[in-house]
Design an enzyme around this catalytic site. Structure first.
Site, short mmCIF file in Angstrom:
data_model
loop_
_atom_site.label_atom_id
_atom_site.label_comp_id
_atom_site.label_asym_id
_atom_site.label_seq_id
_atom_site.Cartn_x
_atom_site.Cartn_y
_atom_site.Cartn_z
NE ARG A 48 18.27 -2.94 -8.38
CZ ARG A 48 17.28 -2.66 -9.15
NH1 ARG A 48 16.66 -1.45 -8.81
NH2 ARG A 48 16.79 -3.28 -10.12
CG HIS A 249 14.70 -10.13 -34.43
ND1 HIS A 249 15.85 -9.91 -33.91
CD2 HIS A 249 13.99 -10.71 -33.61
CE1 HIS A 249 15.67 -9.99 -32.72
NE2 HIS A 249 14.68 -10.70 -32.38
C1 BG6 Z 1 13.05 -11.85 -29.37
C2 BG6 Z 1 11.64 -10.97 -29.15
O1 BG6 Z 1 13.88 -10.77 -29.71
O2 BG6 Z 1 12.89 -12.52 -30.37
C3 BG6 Z 1 10.65 -12.24 -28.63
O3 BG6 Z 1 11.97 -10.10 -27.82
C4 BG6 Z 1 10.65 -13.38 -29.67
O4 BG6 Z 1 9.51 -11.53 -28.37
C5 BG6 Z 1 12.29 -13.82 -30.17
O5 BG6 Z 1 9.92 -14.12 -29.32
C6 BG6 Z 1 12.15 -14.71 -31.28
O6 BG6 Z 1 13.16 -15.17 -31.25
P1 BG6 Z 1 13.40 -16.81 -31.94
O7 BG6 Z 1 14.99 -16.96 -31.92
O8 BG6 Z 1 12.95 -17.66 -31.23
O9 BG6 Z 1 12.84 -16.71 -33.23
#
Ligand code: BG6
Length: 788
Positions: A48, A249
């Site tokens: 934007r 995850h």
């Molecule tokens: C992200 C989350 O998907 O993964 C975050 O939104 C989190 O809150 C992150 O901190 C963790 O990823 P990594 O790769 O640092 O373990």
């Protein structure tokens, strides 16, 4: 620069935002510094703000200047920044999209070869629909075949807020793009260590044979972060830890250790195998979920900018549930994640069962468990924990480790290495590390019920001190308590099957109240931990509500009396109690019994039990009928009583007993065929060694079976001529019922019918085949075999 890659235009929606600065620009720089970007590659930022190309380039330059890792510098940086240009516009302004389309096409026409387009939505999901529709309106969403170029869209998690909103999103995506065009990012899939799990599991035969419930005791998936939500307060507060990392995850990490071997290394096979595993995940019954989950928020969270002052959002959670399916049935899993937990700990720990009896100093009996740990942080490593003799004069065991360090992560900046991998894969069109529509659906199907239970307030939000992990002890105490809660059950009928079932339950930590018509039988089992009840009324009194009573009585009158006779269970039990009929009752009785008991609010399940007393004792096969909610509520019971993955639910009262009845009909026919076959072998003039024949039949032949195995045992016990075994064969009703039911249904069952007739005639017509049948019944059912 990589000349083998197709020319690509990357359009980033929301290009002035945080995702661009933290993930996209640094990972493009990471690729550029390693010569991995396509030679002809440009980035158009769409946003934007009224910026010019120069403003945008200055923004990109500033991001890279501040970036600590390897990135183009000097002239290389100038060239890199030149690849960026800017398209100003609101997400719903069709003219901006027309300008975008004209720009893309103008440049693409000067490039040779297929000019791919990547649309990266670095914006909140509520803008997706508008953006996709406007893109379509400008003719920008064509798939791979139209002009040879491919259009791909990249979207970020969270994919919706729950199953329903994810489905809405999918419908929007699906209406404009084919599955091959949709790239859903879960950056955990791009982590080297996680990518390596499949190779570790399937390229080494060391582990795979014991990668199952028989050998593995539990799986713990842990994602503890030292960081907090920092500047993402407003976003995070609407999401919470379970949605932020649990739904994606953690479940993906679990899928990688739990999935079956994919057919090959193609993206489709790998994604399908992950989805198939995710499909097997079942949350515990609703009333169990509260006890099996824990949620907490760190102190100080509510003061973060963007967070509601009375926020109920969790920054830590732990869940415990059990896996199902042939490989994993019954294995407990704990998923756990939290922010501001002190030292980071990100790993999957697979704990093996300790040996039943250790070869060790009796004063230190263990448990001596092995663990395989796939760790992402603090060390990217695979660790195998094992036990070894401690050097010295004593025989003492000590824990040792084999550790494999994968590598030192090159870019220490969060997300960059993973996003670089993902962007390159998207440029190349490899979807392996992206989440499929099926996976998203399955992950929400599993997570939604927990969120629903949390919304009812059944799991109060606790508080914890930031930068410590003290909350873990409280979480685990709660989850362990749920596991250790006394499981109580009444067993009525302690004959061969009932006694075996009671012993099986005692082995699995159940408190068993047992009743038998002859009280002495129950009393004798007191030494084994059973609480004997002289009467049904005692049995009911000894069990706290809601009660579960398992009947293991002969079908017909005995079962009917125990239920509806004077002083029977129907009079004694209360609303919320459950009766399980585990005997061989006629399926038609189930409906009637369920109805009568329902008048008092008592639930009823009909459970066909196969495998004989040996099965009841050490792992039965259960065919369960009734209402699904009752089946699910008692899932832990089936899991304990059944052999691994050996129970199934058949909707409707009578479903279990019907399936069991037909099982017995089939059993009649199969036994008859074996008996007749061995009678022929016996009569042959060749002097065939019958035990040996039984033996070889059970070495991978087509008729290899438990029945042949039992026959082999019978030969050992009674001799090949089965001397002393009666050739009069009893029948208990189920074969007859199968024949009658088949007749009523107009289904011919000549084999089963004839095997039933054979048994009826057997008293008058002694035969070797009859002896084989009696011997088999003796082996699997413990029925009397002796006779002429
Ligand atoms: C992200 C989350 O998907 O993964 C975050 O939104 C989190 O809150 C992150 O901190 C963790 O990823 P990594 O790769 O640092 O373990």
């Amino acid at each position: 620069m990589d000349a083998t890659l197709d020319p690509t235009t990357l359009v980033v929606f929301g290009a002035t935002g945080d995702l661009m600065a933290r993930k996209i620009v640094p990972s493009l720089a990471y690729l550029a510094a390693r010569g991995r970007l396509p030679e002809r590659f440009r980035v158009i930022g769409f946003s934007r703000r009224s910026w010019t190309d120069e403003d945008f380039r200055a923004h990109v330059r500033a991001i890279i200047d501040a970036y600590p890792g390897a990135a183009p510098r000097g002239a290389a940086l100038d060239a890199f920044v030149e690849r960026f240009s800017y398209q100003q516009g609101t997400f719903d302004d069709p003219r901006a999209y027309d300008a975008l389309a004209a720009d893309i096409q103008a440049v693409a026409s000067t490039w040779e070869g297929r000019c791919n387009r990547l649309f990266y939505l670095a914006v909140p999901p509520e803008h997706y629909r508008t953006i996709f529709e406007r893109l379509a309106g400008s003719g920008l969403v064509t798939g791979c075949d139209a002009d040879g170029a491919c259009t791909r869209v990249l979207v970020e998690k969270p994919f919706g807020k729950d199953g329903a909103s994810a489905q809405e999103l999918d419908e929007v995506l699906g209406s404009l793009f084919a599955e091959e065009q949709i790239y859903r990012i879960d950056h955990y899939l791009a982590k080297e260590m996680l990518q390596g799990i499949l190779s570790f599991r399937f390229s080494n035969t060391l582990m795979e044979p014991s990668w199952n419930a028989e050998s593995i005791q539990r799986i713990d998936v842990t994602l503890l972060e030292s960081i907090g939500v920092e500047k993402r307060g407003a976003f995070y507060d609407g999401v919470g830890a379970l949605r932020d990392v649990g739904q994606n995850h953690l479940l993906q990490m679990l899928a990688l250790v739990g999935m079956e071997r994919p057919d090959d290394l193609s993206a489709r096979s790998i994604r399908d195998a992950r989805a198939r595993f995710l499909r097997t995940l079942t949350p515990p019954p609703a009333d169990e979920m509260a006890a099996r989950s824990f949620r907490a928020q760190h102190r100080g969270y509510r003061a973060i900018q963007g967070v509601a002052p009375d926020s109920d959002t969790e920054t830590y959670f732990a869940l415990r549930f059990h896996l199902s399916g042939p490989r994993w049935g019954g294995v407990p899993v704990t998923l756990e994640s939290g922010k501001r937990m002190g030292e980071p700990l990100k790993q999957i720990a697979v704990t093996f069962r300790a040996p039943d009896a250790c070869l060790c100093d009796a004063s230190r009996p263990g448990p001596y468990e092995n663990r395989v740990i796939f760790q992402l942080e603090p060390h990217e490593s695979i660790r195998i924990e094992f036990w070894a003799k401690k050097p010295g004069f004593e025989h003492e065991l000590e824990k040792r480790e084999f550790t494999f360090f994968l590598y030192e992560k090159q870019e220490k900046v969060q997300y960059v290495e993973e996003y670089a991998t993902l962007l390159l894969d998207a440029i190349e069109g490899d979807q392996t590390l992206f989440v499929s529509t099926d996976e998203v659906r399955e992950m929400w199907r599993f997570i939604d019920p927990w969120l629903q239970v949390w919304r009812t307030g059944a799991v109060p939000l606790e508080l914890y001190e930031p930068d410590t992990s003290e909350v873990r002890d409280r979480a685990f105490a709660r989850l362990d308590e749920a596991d250790a809660r006394p499981k109580r059950i009444g067993v009525v009928g302690l004959g061969k099957m009932g006694a075996a079932l009671a012993r099986n339950l005692l082995d699995h930590g159940w408190q068993v109240v047992g009743h038998n018509r002859t009280f002495a039988v129950a009393e004798r089992m007191a030494g084994e931990g059973l609480l004997p009840a002289r009467t049904l009324s005692d049995l009911v009194a000894f069990l706290p509500p809601p009660r579960v009573v398992w009947l293991m009585l002969p079908a017909g009158e005995p079962t009917e009396q125990a239920l509806f006779g004077e002083g029977g269970l129907a009079e004694l039990l209360q609303e919320g109690d459950t009766v399980i009929d585990g005997g061989n009752s006629h399926f038609a009785d189930a409906e009637r019994r369920a109805k009568r008991l329902a008048e008092r609010g008592v639930r009823f399940l009909d459970v066909g039990t196969s495998g004989g007393p040996g099965g009841a004792r050490f792992g039965a096969c259960l065919m369960i009928g009734g209402e699904r909610s009752d089946f699910e509520r008692l899932e832990h019971l089936w899991r304990d009583v059944a052999a691994r993955d050996a129970y199934r639910f058949f909707e409707g009262h009578g479903g279990g007993h019907f399936v069991k009845m037909v099982h017995n009909g089939i059993e009649y026919g199969m036994m008859q065929a074996i008996a007749e076959g061995f009678a022929v072998l016996d009569a042959a003039p060749l002097g065939i060694d019958l035990p040996k024949a039984a033996e070889v039949y059970n070495r991978r032949s087509v008729i290899e079976s438990r029945l042949i195995g039992w026959l082999r045992e019978a030969f050992e016990l009674f001799g090949p001529d089965l001397a002393g075994v009666s050739s009069t064969v009893a029948h208990t009703g189920e074969g007859q019922w199968t024949v009658e039911t088949a007749r009523a249904l107009g289904v011919p069952v000549p084999v089963i019918e004839e095997s039933l007739e054979f048994r009826k005639r057997s008293a008058e017509r002694p035969s070797y085949a009859g002896k084989v049948l009696s011997a088999l019944r003796n082996r699997f059912g413990g029925h009397e075999a002796a006779g002429g």
